[in-house]
Design a protein around this motif. Structure first.
Motif, mmCIF file in Angstrom:
data_model
loop_
_atom_site.group_PDB
_atom_site.id
_atom_site.type_symbol
_atom_site.label_atom_id
_atom_site.label_comp_id
_atom_site.label_asym_id
_atom_site.label_seq_id
_atom_site.Cartn_x
_atom_site.Cartn_y
_atom_site.Cartn_z
ATOM 1 N N ILE A 120 24.348 81.658 50.907
ATOM 2 C CA ILE A 120 24.796 80.907 52.227
ATOM 3 C C ILE A 120 23.828 79.818 52.379
ATOM 4 C CG2 ILE A 120 25.215 80.992 54.530
ATOM 5 C CD1 ILE A 120 26.237 83.865 53.901
ATOM 6 N N ILE A 121 24.646 78.577 52.657
ATOM 7 C CA ILE A 121 23.861 77.443 53.213
ATOM 8 C C ILE A 121 24.158 77.093 54.702
ATOM 9 C CG2 ILE A 121 23.623 76.270 50.995
ATOM 10 C CD1 ILE A 121 25.537 74.256 51.794
ATOM 11 N N VAL A 122 23.209 76.621 55.394
ATOM 12 C CA VAL A 122 23.233 76.200 56.675
ATOM 13 C C VAL A 122 22.871 75.133 57.027
ATOM 14 C CG1 VAL A 122 22.936 76.902 59.200
ATOM 15 C CG2 VAL A 122 23.452 78.737 57.630
ATOM 16 N N PHE A 123 23.542 73.914 57.542
ATOM 17 C CA PHE A 123 23.030 72.743 57.711
ATOM 18 C C PHE A 123 23.677 71.969 59.156
ATOM 19 C CE2 PHE A 123 26.834 72.322 55.204
ATOM 20 C CZ PHE A 123 27.566 71.341 55.466
ATOM 21 N N HIS A 124 23.068 70.992 59.643
ATOM 22 C CA HIS A 124 23.562 70.300 60.869
ATOM 23 C C HIS A 124 24.215 69.081 60.221
ATOM 24 C CE1 HIS A 124 22.468 67.210 63.945
ATOM 25 N NE2 HIS A 124 23.294 68.037 64.324
ATOM 26 N N GLU A 125 25.203 68.657 60.776
ATOM 27 C CA GLU A 125 25.821 67.516 60.405
ATOM 28 C C GLU A 125 26.279 66.881 61.651
ATOM 29 O OE1 GLU A 125 30.399 65.917 58.884
ATOM 30 O OE2 GLU A 125 29.503 67.574 57.820
ATOM 31 N N SER A 126 26.049 65.474 61.388
ATOM 32 C CA SER A 126 26.137 64.407 62.627
ATOM 33 C C SER A 126 27.026 63.381 62.104
ATOM 34 C CB SER A 126 24.932 64.418 63.123
ATOM 35 O OG SER A 126 25.110 63.638 64.499
ATOM 36 N N ARG A 127 27.887 63.098 63.033
ATOM 37 C CA ARG A 127 28.823 61.507 62.683
ATOM 38 C C ARG A 127 29.338 61.256 63.924
ATOM 39 N NH1 ARG A 127 33.895 63.480 59.107
ATOM 40 N NH2 ARG A 127 33.055 65.411 58.788
ATOM 41 N N PRO A 128 29.818 60.000 63.893
ATOM 42 C CA PRO A 128 30.405 59.535 65.039
ATOM 43 C C PRO A 128 31.935 60.036 65.267
ATOM 44 C CG PRO A 128 29.727 57.835 63.775
ATOM 45 C CD PRO A 128 29.479 59.048 62.890
ATOM 46 N N GLY A 129 32.100 60.217 66.382
ATOM 47 C CA GLY A 129 33.705 60.587 66.533
ATOM 48 C C GLY A 129 34.556 59.471 66.974
ATOM 49 N N PRO A 130 35.912 59.606 67.323
ATOM 50 C CA PRO A 130 36.481 60.870 67.347
ATOM 51 C C PRO A 130 37.066 61.096 65.897
ATOM 52 C CG PRO A 130 37.878 59.123 68.276
ATOM 53 C CD PRO A 130 36.552 58.303 68.061
ATOM 54 N N PHE A 131 37.459 62.494 65.736
ATOM 55 C CA PHE A 131 38.061 62.898 64.567
ATOM 56 C C PHE A 131 39.665 62.964 64.564
ATOM 57 C CE2 PHE A 131 39.798 66.434 61.985
ATOM 58 C CZ PHE A 131 39.192 66.007 60.735
#
Length: 161
Positions: free
Chosen positions: A139-150
């Motif tokens: 299992i991997i756990v990571f933070h993802e950040s990006r501009p919205g909107p989606f």
């Protein structure tokens, strides 16, 4: 319809309408080890290979911050984002990122790991760069950040035919 549940010590709103289950937390929620353990347990007991805690309020939010967990073997296909950069920051496990040329061939790879692993733990991927992620740990756990909107139209999946 959405339900509200406790995930570790934080209250989240469950949204199962997407490709993977999304758990939206209240503003100013703080994520701790108990919540990560509960997230991994929910992932392990579900049928999907991916689950996410969203720190943004919804698809229209101007910034999307998510803590995402993938099971080993989960693979996001080669894709690029036409107008948005994104950042990955590892919390737990090892994730390989494959970078592709326009013909669909792997041009290079980068492996990320949790900070204590000694591997790079954070990467920013510029818009227009073909990439895919592969969970190398159970299992991997990571933070993802990006501009919205989606809206689902920014990502282009690479056709390898």
């Amino acid at each position: 319809m959405t339900d509200t549940i406790m995930l570790g010590g934080i209250e989240v709103r469950v949204d199962a309408r997407g490709k993977s289950e999304a758990l939206y937390c209240a503003p100013e929620s703080a994520l701790d080890a108990e919540a990560i353990t509960a997230l991994k347990a929910r992932l392990a007991s579900g049928t999907s290979g991916t689950i996410r805690i969203c720190f943004h309020s919804g698809q229209e939010s101007p910034v999307h911050d998510m803590v995402i967990a993938h099971k080993r073997g989960s693979y996001a296909p080669a894709h690029k984002h036409e107008t948005k950069d994104e950042t990955y920051q590892m919390i737990e496990g090892r994730m390989r990122i494959d970078f592709f040329d326009d013909a669909g061939k792997v041009a290079r790879t980068k492996t990320l790991g949790a900070p204590e692993s000694g591997l790079p733990f954070m990467i920013r991927i510029p818009r227009g760069v073909w990439h895919a992620t592969v969970a190398e740990s159970e299992i991997i756990v990571f933070h993802e950040s990006r501009p919205g909107p989606f809206h689902g139209t920014d990502s282009v999946v690479q056709d390898k035919t």
